[in-house]
Design an enzyme around this catalytic site. Structure first.
Site, PDB file in Angstrom:
ATOM      1  N   PHE A 195       6.793   2.200  -4.564  1.00  0.00           N
ATOM      2  CA  PHE A 195       7.901   2.719  -3.749  1.00  0.00           C
ATOM      3  C   PHE A 195       8.701   3.844  -3.979  1.00  0.00           C
ATOM      4  O   PHE A 195       9.566   4.373  -4.007  1.00  0.00           O
ATOM      5  CB  PHE A 195       8.524   1.349  -4.429  1.00  0.00           C
ATOM      6  CG  PHE A 195       8.766  -0.161  -4.136  1.00  0.00           C
ATOM      7  CD1 PHE A 195       9.167  -0.708  -2.381  1.00  0.00           C
ATOM      8  CD2 PHE A 195       8.367  -0.571  -4.522  1.00  0.00           C
ATOM      9  CE1 PHE A 195       8.368  -1.116  -2.561  1.00  0.00           C
ATOM     10  CE2 PHE A 195       7.885  -2.275  -4.315  1.00  0.00           C
ATOM     11  CZ  PHE A 195       8.084  -2.682  -2.991  1.00  0.00           C
ATOM     12  N   ASP A 221       1.123  -1.509  -0.476  1.00  0.00           N
ATOM     13  CA  ASP A 221       0.340  -0.194   0.064  1.00  0.00           C
ATOM     14  C   ASP A 221       0.659   1.529   0.231  1.00  0.00           C
ATOM     15  O   ASP A 221       1.870   1.349   0.076  1.00  0.00           O
ATOM     16  CB  ASP A 221      -1.047   0.058   0.895  1.00  0.00           C
ATOM     17  CG  ASP A 221      -0.478   0.357   2.512  1.00  0.00           C
ATOM     18  OD1 ASP A 221       1.031  -0.262   2.668  1.00  0.00           O
ATOM     19  OD2 ASP A 221      -1.274   0.064   3.788  1.00  0.00           O
ATOM     20  N   HIS A 229      10.945  -8.806   0.819  1.00  0.00           N
ATOM     21  CA  HIS A 229      10.666  -6.951   1.167  1.00  0.00           C
ATOM     22  C   HIS A 229      11.468  -6.517   1.180  1.00  0.00           C
ATOM     23  O   HIS A 229      12.423  -6.634   1.733  1.00  0.00           O
ATOM     24  CB  HIS A 229       9.582  -6.625   1.605  1.00  0.00           C
ATOM     25  CG  HIS A 229       8.473  -5.426   1.150  1.00  0.00           C
ATOM     26  ND1 HIS A 229       9.513  -4.451   1.894  1.00  0.00           N
ATOM     27  CD2 HIS A 229       7.536  -5.605   1.038  1.00  0.00           C
ATOM     28  CE1 HIS A 229       9.047  -3.102   1.292  1.00  0.00           C
ATOM     29  NE2 HIS A 229       7.293  -4.199   0.566  1.00  0.00           N
ATOM     30  N   TYR A 258       3.021   4.648   0.809  1.00  0.00           N
ATOM     31  CA  TYR A 258       3.852   5.134   1.942  1.00  0.00           C
ATOM     32  C   TYR A 258       2.646   6.565   2.525  1.00  0.00           C
ATOM     33  O   TYR A 258       1.741   6.573   2.339  1.00  0.00           O
ATOM     34  CB  TYR A 258       4.605   5.861   1.539  1.00  0.00           C
ATOM     35  CG  TYR A 258       5.875   5.664   0.750  1.00  0.00           C
ATOM     36  CD1 TYR A 258       6.617   4.606   1.674  1.00  0.00           C
ATOM     37  CD2 TYR A 258       6.116   5.472  -0.439  1.00  0.00           C
ATOM     38  CE1 TYR A 258       7.696   4.022   0.276  1.00  0.00           C
ATOM     39  CE2 TYR A 258       7.589   5.324  -1.001  1.00  0.00           C
ATOM     40  CZ  TYR A 258       7.741   4.497  -0.668  1.00  0.00           C
ATOM     41  OH  TYR A 258       9.174   3.107  -1.196  1.00  0.00           O
TER      42      TYR A 258
END
Length: 226
Positions: free
Chosen positions: A82, A69, A193, A71
């Site tokens: 990202f 989801d 991740h 930031y």
């Protein structure tokens, strides 16, 4: 809120391919989020919610990088997974992505990358979060709104209609989307991740960027300038 005019044609290309978009499902979600904004601070801005689809047409996708989801800090999310706007300090996950790109593509040297990954998107990299909105300071807070139903269908339609795509799935939530894809037709790469909590468990050294480019070249497609 209306989609920015210069990007309308790209969104139309997704609407043509994704049944839920054809039915206006995204409009209902956008309206739901806009209503929540009356009492919550929500990221990204309303006009950037569908930015990943607005900036890149369906038929131009060559690589997908899947985030979770947006930031949840001020001034960070702008609709691309990202990525943060130019002039914003890269969050730790993005810094780790750049470190891996440096090792994988640039021989251990990490160039001064812009934190705005629009340059990747314009080359055919779909930077999609599975959830497209978040309350400030509360990661995962909009996971129950219904975004995953839409983004799952986007992923599935790409897998069905586009040949020879590279899917970069980082972390367990992203890896769970592997079930939507046929590995006989696509390159599906999994790794932990890039968060500081997990990057040293296998994200560093995964070499997904060079593998994706090798796959694209194999199928007669131009590699991504990472």
């Amino acid at each position: 809120m209306p989609v920015k005019a210069e990007n309308q044609n790209h969104l139309d290309s997704w609407i043509e391919q994704v049944p839920l978009l054809q039915k206006g499902y995204h409009l209902r979600l956008l309206a739901k989020v806009e209503k929540l904004r009356r009492r919550e601070v929500i990221y990204p801005h309303q006009e950037n919610m569908l930015h990943a689809l607005e900036i890149l047409p369906f038929d131009a996708v060559r690589v997908m990088i899947l985030g979770q989801d947006p930031y949840h800090g001020p001034g960070q999310a702008h609709g691309l997974a990202f990525s943060v706007p130019e002039g914003t300090a890269p969050p730790p996950s993005l810094n780790n992505i750049f470190k891996e790109v440096g090792e994988d593509i640039y021989g251990g040297r990490t160039p001064a990358f812009s934190p705005d990954l629009t340059r990747w998107a314009r080359q055919g990299v779909l930077l999609l979060n599975t959830i497209l909105s978040v309350e400030a300071g509360k990661a995962g807070s909009h996971r129950h709104l219904g975004w995953q139903r839409l983004t799952d269908q986007i992923i599935a339609r790409l897998g069905e209609e586009r040949p020879h795509l590279a899917f970069l799935l980082w972390g367990k939530p992203a890896a769970s989307k592997k079930a939507l894809l046929d590995p006989a037709h696509h390159l599906i790469l999994e790794a932990p991740h890039p968060s500081p909590l997990s990057a040293f468990r296998g994200f560093f050294g995964c070499r997904h960027f060079s593998q994706a480019n090798a796959f694209l070249r194999k199928h007669g497609l131009s590699p991504i300038v990472w």
